[in-house]
Design a protein around this motif. Sequence first.
Motif, mmCIF file in Angstrom:
data_model
loop_
_atom_site.group_PDB
_atom_site.id
_atom_site.type_symbol
_atom_site.label_atom_id
_atom_site.label_comp_id
_atom_site.label_asym_id
_atom_site.label_seq_id
_atom_site.Cartn_x
_atom_site.Cartn_y
_atom_site.Cartn_z
ATOM 1 N N GLY A 106 -71.524 49.632 -1.054
ATOM 2 C CA GLY A 106 -70.523 48.638 -1.393
ATOM 3 C C GLY A 106 -70.262 47.619 -0.312
ATOM 4 N N ASN A 107 -71.097 47.621 0.743
ATOM 5 C CA ASN A 107 -70.944 46.641 1.810
ATOM 6 C C ASN A 107 -71.596 45.317 1.402
ATOM 7 N N VAL A 108 -70.953 44.228 1.813
ATOM 8 C CA VAL A 108 -71.451 42.898 1.447
ATOM 9 C C VAL A 108 -72.685 42.562 2.286
ATOM 10 N N ILE A 109 -73.776 42.209 1.619
ATOM 11 C CA ILE A 109 -75.011 41.808 2.302
ATOM 12 C C ILE A 109 -75.056 40.298 2.495
ATOM 13 N N SER A 110 -74.682 39.574 1.468
ATOM 14 C CA SER A 110 -74.706 38.108 1.562
ATOM 15 C C SER A 110 -73.546 37.525 0.783
#
Length: 566
Positions: free
Chosen positions: A197-201
């Motif tokens: 659930g971590n933002v990549i872009s």
Amino acid sequence: MKKTKTKRVLYLRIFSSFLATYLVLMIGFSVFLISQQKKVEEMELRTYALQVNNNVENILKDYMDNNNQITDISKVKREFAANLPLYTLEGTEMAVFTGDYQLLFNTNDYWRISYTEYKDGNKYYTGYGLLNPKDWFSDKEIKELEGYLLAAPKVEKAGDLSGYSVDIKGFWVDNEMIIPDKVTVNALYAQTLDEKGNVISSSGTQTDDIVYLSNYKNSAGLPHFEYGTILPEQNGNPNDEKQNELRQMVTNQEKLKDALPQLMGAKIFSQRMNLLNYRYYWPQPYQSTIYAKDDQGSYSHFWMVVGRDVNLWEQCFPTLAFIWISCLLTFIIAALILSRQTYKTYKKREDLERQRKEVTNALAHDLKTPLSIISGYAQNLHENIHTEKREHYVAHIQSNIDRMDKIIRQMLGLSRLESDSLEVKFDKVSLKEMCNEVIIRYKQVCDEKSITTCLEGDAVVMADRSLIGRVIDNFFINAIDHMPEGGKICIGISDNTLEVYNSGSHILKEKIEEIWLPFKKGDISRSNTKGTGLGLAISRSILELHKFPYGAKNSEDGVIFWFKFK
């Protein structure tokens, strides 16, 4: 009441001793851990400061001429600004001085800016600078901008707000300092997320709906650039009171001069701020080299100073809390176990002392009666009273001597059984065979009292034949002695248990455990003979030597003595 008081005093003493020991050990351990942590912090600061010093040397040597003079001070300062995150780790403050103690650069609470300094064909070169927001914006505007810079909204899916881009649209560069024209804020939205659930872009549209203006007019002919970005996670140290004190310390020229005479090798100066807070100060010469002057002074081409506040309590608290709590629980459990065992030992010693007194009194009582009889008959013989009864007197004297001899021999036998010197010879023993021998041995006594006997079952056990035979013998005699005429004795062998049942009255419940002690009888009214009271005590010792469980219980119309042989 006395037992409760004794127990309370015993527990209190043991817990007090354990608590005192616990406090001494924990205080000693805490002092040791803190002292070791202080050494670790000094070593880490030394390693870190050497790394910073090497970085400063690498920057300076790229912009120095043959006379060790800086050729482009503006570029040097911008290089320092580019490396600001390295200089501010763990709240460290750093300052660089020239050889004549003029401040060249120091860490601060400024915002770090990245921008494209120039390009060569398709290659872009990034430059860095510092922006002091207090010079251009109000406290309210700064707080708002910091809120955008540090915003971390919760992202659950693509398209959710993930943060803000805070950019500078138009600015001027004065050495390492950035002078903004206007600052814009634009929202960013998550595009892709990883499995956790971590933002990549993220991406956003340049709407420039939120704008902050500096109102600066360029009158000094400073170089102008179109676009720059404020780096939110790589700003300088906070601007609090303690950090300002540390910053003032490392930028203090006089303190540097005062420290130089004591600067021998790599000396770290420390100052205790309070009980567990230390402030470290470490000046280092350029290339770790100090030159001697003609006037007996010393100098270096540049000086680098690092300072750091260390709170040893924060560093040691997790370990100390774990050790103090775990050791406290351990000490409490150990004290509780020791207290219980000590109290049990105390009670056992009390019981043994009480039993010793009771045995002594009982033995004295049992020996006193035959001694009195012997004394009386001996006196009559001495005074020639009723000489015609001489043989009668002698017979009674001999009978009472035999009774005394029996008591003493049984006491000696019991002492021998309870000692560690007795050797038990284990062999295969048929319980049915031994029980038959006992029944035959006392057949005449049973016939005289009209006692019916029976034997059921059989088993072969590993035991000492003579000792187990004595147990069965004692159980059988006890049954004969404590039953009325016309009763019944039955021996049953089954389920790894031997039981000797006799009809008659029950044993009082409060006496059922005491009957195994010397000179103890369950109920005097049950006994028809003058036994010594040692038979069951001897049986108990023999069964404990064999590690055979044993006991007595009341049945519906009688009493059962038993022991398990497996």
